[in-house]
Design a protein around this motif. Structure first.
Motif, short mmCIF file in Angstrom:
data_model
loop_
_atom_site.label_atom_id
_atom_site.label_comp_id
_atom_site.label_asym_id
_atom_site.label_seq_id
_atom_site.Cartn_x
_atom_site.Cartn_y
_atom_site.Cartn_z
N ASP A 324 95.34 37.22 86.01
CA ASP A 324 94.89 38.38 85.26
C ASP A 324 96.02 39.40 85.12
OD1 ASP A 324 92.02 38.60 84.21
OD2 ASP A 324 92.65 40.67 84.48
N HIS A 362 91.08 36.38 82.45
CA HIS A 362 89.75 36.13 83.00
C HIS A 362 88.64 36.88 82.29
CE1 HIS A 362 90.89 33.96 86.72
NE2 HIS A 362 92.01 34.62 86.56
N THR A 363 88.96 37.55 81.22
CA THR A 363 87.89 38.33 80.60
C THR A 363 88.19 38.64 79.14
OG1 THR A 363 86.62 40.37 80.77
CG2 THR A 363 88.93 40.53 81.33
N ALA A 651 83.46 35.05 80.90
CA ALA A 651 84.58 34.15 80.66
C ALA A 651 84.24 32.73 81.13
CB ALA A 651 85.82 34.68 81.36
C1 AZC Z 1 85.83 36.98 86.33
C2 AZC Z 1 85.00 36.62 85.11
O1 AZC Z 1 84.13 37.68 84.79
C3 AZC Z 1 84.20 35.36 85.41
O2 AZC Z 1 83.52 34.94 84.27
C4 AZC Z 1 85.13 34.26 85.89
O3 AZC Z 1 84.38 33.17 86.34
C5 AZC Z 1 86.00 34.76 87.03
O4 AZC Z 1 86.71 35.91 86.64
C6 AZC Z 1 87.02 33.73 87.47
O5 AZC Z 1 87.75 33.28 86.38
N1 AZC Z 1 86.62 38.17 86.09
C7 AZC Z 1 86.81 39.06 87.06
O6 AZC Z 1 86.33 38.92 88.18
N2 AZC Z 1 87.60 40.18 86.80
C8 AZC Z 1 88.27 40.46 85.68
C9 AZC Z 1 89.13 41.68 85.64
O7 AZC Z 1 88.21 39.73 84.74
#
Ligand code: AZC
Length: 816
Positions: A324, A362-363, A651
């Motif tokens: 990220d 990740h998002t 995501a």
């Molecule tokens: C998360 C996502 O919201 C989730 O869908 C995914 O499974 C996970 O990452 C691992 O990839 N995102 C977060 O926790 N944080 C950010 C800033 O995206």
């Protein structure tokens, strides 16, 4: 570079005998605490076990390190601001091949491993999915035999402890290091210095413009290493966590405790919320701190092993992964180290940097893609800011005349007074990946489409995975035994074997065992619920579980509306199968709406659980302080997995995978990895519902979502929504109103009411299938069998071969 596969030593799951185990335990207790097993407290036994485990892996840890550098293996470094390993005793025991023996030996001594293991505080150095994924990858890197290490921060206080007071979330400090951490090793000699603030003057030093730093604050970064032990393979990698201290030469500058705090507080708390300036500044400091410390130590190691003259080969031996945007500064920092520190030509350094770096997004939520104000950034990191500006200038200049000015403007790193960290990460990496097929597709076509046009080859998908070892072998040992009994224990070494479980689809004995295992897990959870909340739940009811961070897009609110509808039905004499709705969710401290949702759910729980008319047919339980350890208790007991995010917004999700692996059936929107779960199990083995991606985007594009029309035209929906404001739910008038207003806002982003009817339909089907326990068990069996698709070991194999270009550590496992 060598490439020899680590061979699994054997398939004997016990690498130590119970007698030997007991002897070692007794001698540890004697030596460390001068006491016998009978005299020892749980805490002392835990400490003795942890010490035995450390003895068990220390040789492996040293030998892995030596093998990795001596044999010229490429190493991957996973930079992440979050790591959520949970507890490590049982997973280390499992991976060493000692878990069954430990259980047995302790039972012989009248002790219960679970009770002793419960003494260990969770290593909660993260908020949710992103941190848990990073920890899963650490386990998988070691278990698949790759040289892959983590790089992060040693927060003195992890994710806060969530308490409910009157139904409201309160945050308490999580002093996880109070008892001292059993696993970490302080590596004083590997400390490095990190500079903040001050001024930078570029001076000509024999023809090379060199920065001179003036008036900056120097912070000493001290690494604490935690071994990441591979599963039965003799490998132990390193998770390196950095702590902030006063630099030795600055001791006199910070004479008082308060002064010292200013420096040491850098790593006090899990990266703070960015709702105010100071919080943002601290977060930026933390990000640079672990980026700079980590890269300095990697470059130092490289030079020690291969010599400064070979820096051009850096990417052959080092891969740096940017998890990220938080570590996106890696791009600029490596440039700084190469250009300023080692006088490398800019263009050569840039090629090396790009080849070294890779980035995972990740998002798709715009607010989570970090941007830093130029003012704050340039003051805190003046030299890095110059480098970022230069990267940006060259980027724009390089595209001049090749693509439209608009594209250049949209994709620049520095614009409108802000630094766009995702842009820096993409421009400075050779690989950009999303975390599920749909997510990657949306990055390519929507969120990062300009970049996809510019660099189509950089984009790739790596669907997330989970540590099946933890979620089945540790959290659900009876299920693990059933798998052993039916398909043999090869699945413990190669998850693909789990597919064979599907052959037992018609086998009544297996289906019955599955039901019994689930019931026993539910009985255990019922006891936890009773102890923690006082609420009595019936283990025969449907255990309907939604566990994940609290966020509007994850739509705990949709579940809430379903609960209200069930409540209203039961009040009106309309029957439903017994159901226990279980929530676990942490809200970010400054996220007002999420906290309002928590309050309303708690108020609804009070109402429903205490209404005699309901006769216990519906219970609502919101378990406090959801973390990895609690997940290990909830997930094996779940019948139903709620994955109901607004399509396009999640995501990937990973609780969906853990729940499936434990035999829960999924109710899901076609979002994130839910789509791939559906592909794996087939549409008959999942309850899919809701708007698809195109429908969601059509609403967005046409601004055509008018929830009030739905509300006015659907009496069932209206009744459930009205419960929020008509006094049905005591003690939450203002929060109920806030939710009501949010649902009815024109073009409400999360489309809660739009999916309500379809969700009710899916839940009707759930109830229907529940009436047929054999069919339920069969669907559950299919889900377990196909969870192999989400084994993080396989995800890591794909990262290793397709992004990092790693080979396996050549290692003589027999001698480890
Ligand atoms: C998360 C996502 O919201 C989730 O869908 C995914 O499974 C996970 O990452 C691992 O990839 N995102 C977060 O926790 N944080 C950010 C800033 O995206």
């Amino acid at each position: 570079m060598k490439s020899t596969k680590v061979s699994v030593s054997n398939k004997n799951l016990r690498e130590i005998s119970p007698e030997e185990f007991k002897e070692r335990l007794a001698s540890k207790l004697d030596r460390h605490f001068e006491e016998s097993v009978e005299e020892a407290s749980k805490e002392d036994i835990f400490a003795a076990l942890a010490s035995m485990v450390r003895d068990g892996y220390s040789g492996k840890w040293r030998r892995t390190r030596i093998a990795e550098s001596a044999n010229g293996h490429k190493q991957a470094y996973y930079f992440s601001i979050e790591f959520l390993p949970g507890t490590l005793l049982k997973s280390n025991l499992l991976n060493l091949g000692w878990l069954d023996t430990a259980k047995e030996a302790l039972a012989d001594l009248g002790l219960d491993l679970d009770e002793i293991a419960a003494v260990e505080p969770d290593m909660a150095l993260g908020n949710g999915g992103l941190g848990r994924l990073a920890a899963a990858f650490m386990d998988s890197l070691a278990s698949t035999g790759y040289a892959g290490n983590g790089n992060g921060l040693r927060y003195k206080y992890g994710l806060f402890k969530q308490k409910f007071v009157n139904g409201y979330q309160k945050e308490l400090p999580n002093d996880w290091l109070k008892q001292g951490d059993y696993w970490e090793v302080r590596r004083e000699s590997k400390s490095v210095l990190v500079k903040f603030g001050g001024r930078v003057n570029m001076v000509d030093d024999h023809g090379w413009m060199t920065p001179q730093y003036e008036g900056c604050t120097v912070v000493r970064a001290v690494p604490y290493d935690v071994a990441m032990v591979g599963y039965h393979n003799g490998v132990a990698n390193t998770l390196r966590l950095w702590d902030a201290e006063i630099a030795p030469e600055d001791e006199l500058k910070y004479p008082s405790i308060a002064d010292r705090r200013k420096i040491e507080d850098l790593t006090s708390i899990l990266y703070p919320d960015d709702s105010n300036y100071d919080g943002r500044l601290l977060r930026l400091k933390q990000e640079y701190f672990f980026v700079s410390a980590g890269l300095q130590s990697i470059v130092n190691n490289f030079i020690k092993d291969y010599g400064e003259e070979n820096l051009a080969d850096f990417p052959k031996y080092v891969a740096v992964h940017i998890n990220d945007t938080h570590p996106a500064m890696c791009v600029a920092e490596l440039m700084r180290l190469l250009v300023d520190g080692h006088r490398m030509d800019w263009d050569e350094a840039w090629e090396i940097t790009k080849e070294t770096m890779s980035y995972t997004n990740h998002t798709i939520m715009a607010e989570a893609m970090e941007k830093w104000d130029v003012g704050m950034f340039s003051q805190l990191l003046p030299r890095l800011f110059d480098i970022v500006k230069e990267i940006d200038r060259r980027y724009a200049a390089g595209l001049e005349g090749k693509v439209s000015g608009d594209v250049i403007e949209r994709t620049r790193i520095v614009k409108n007074g802000q630094i766009h960290m995702a842009h820096l990460a993409i421009i400075g990496s050779h690989s950009v990946n999303g975390v599920a097929a749909l997510h990657t597709q949306l990055l390519e076509t929507e969120v990062l489409s300009d970049f996809y046009q510019l660099y189509p080859d950089r984009f790739n998908n790596k669907t997330n995975g989970i540590t099946l070892r933890r979620w089945i072998q540790i959290a659900n040992p009876d299920l693990a035994k059933l798998l052993d009994k039916t398909i043999g224990n090869d699945w413990r070494f190669d998850s693909k074997e789990m597919l064979k479980f599907e052959k037992f689809y018609h086998d009544t004995a297996t289906l019955t065992s599955l039901q019994q295992i689930k019931l026993a897990n539910k009985q255990k959870l019922a006891k936890v619920i009773k102890d923690k909340t006082g609420v009595v739940v019936d283990p025969e009811a449907i255990f309907d579980v939604q566990v994940k961070r609290l966020h509007a897009y994850k739509r705990q609110t949709l579940k809430l509306l379903h609960v209200l509808k069930l409540y209203q039905d039961l009040k009106a004499g309309i029957d439903h199968p017994k159901r226990v709705v279980i929530f676990g969710a942490i809200a970010a401290p400054s996220y007002v709406f999420a906290k309002q949702v928590i309050k309303v759910i708690n108020a609804v729980a009070d109402l429903v659980n205490n209404d005699p008319d309901i006769k216990g047919k519906l219970k609502v339980v919101f378990l406090e302080n959801y973390n990895v350890s609690l997940a290990e208790q909830i997930i094996p007991a779940a019948d139903l997995s709620e994955q109901i995010s607004t399509t396009t917004k999640e995501a990937s999700g990973t609780s969906n995978m853990k729940l499936m692996a434990n035999g829960a059936l999924t109710v899901a929107t076609m979002d994130g990895a839910n789509i791939e779960i559906k592909d794996a199990v087939g549409s008959d083995n999942i309850f899919a519902f809701g708007l698809d991606k195109d429908e969601v985007y059509t609403y967005y594009a046409n601004h055509s979502y008018h929830p009030r029309d739905l509300y006015e035209s659907d009496p069932v929906l209206k009744k459930a929504v009205d419960a929020l404001i008509d006094g049905t739910i005591p003690n939450c008038a203002s929060e109920g109103r806030a939710l009501y207003d949010a649902f009815l806002k024109d073009n409400e982003e999360f489309l809660v009411l739009a999916d309500f009817e379809a969700y009710l339909k899916a839940q009707k089907l759930v109830e229907k299938v529940w009436q047929n326990p054999r069919q339920w068990a069969q669907m559950s069996l299919v889900n377990i069998a196909h969870s192999e698709r989400f084994d993080a070991d396989k995800t890591i194999e794909r990262y290793a071969s397709e992004i990092w270009n790693l080979d396996k550590v050549e290692f003589d496992a027999e001698k480890a």
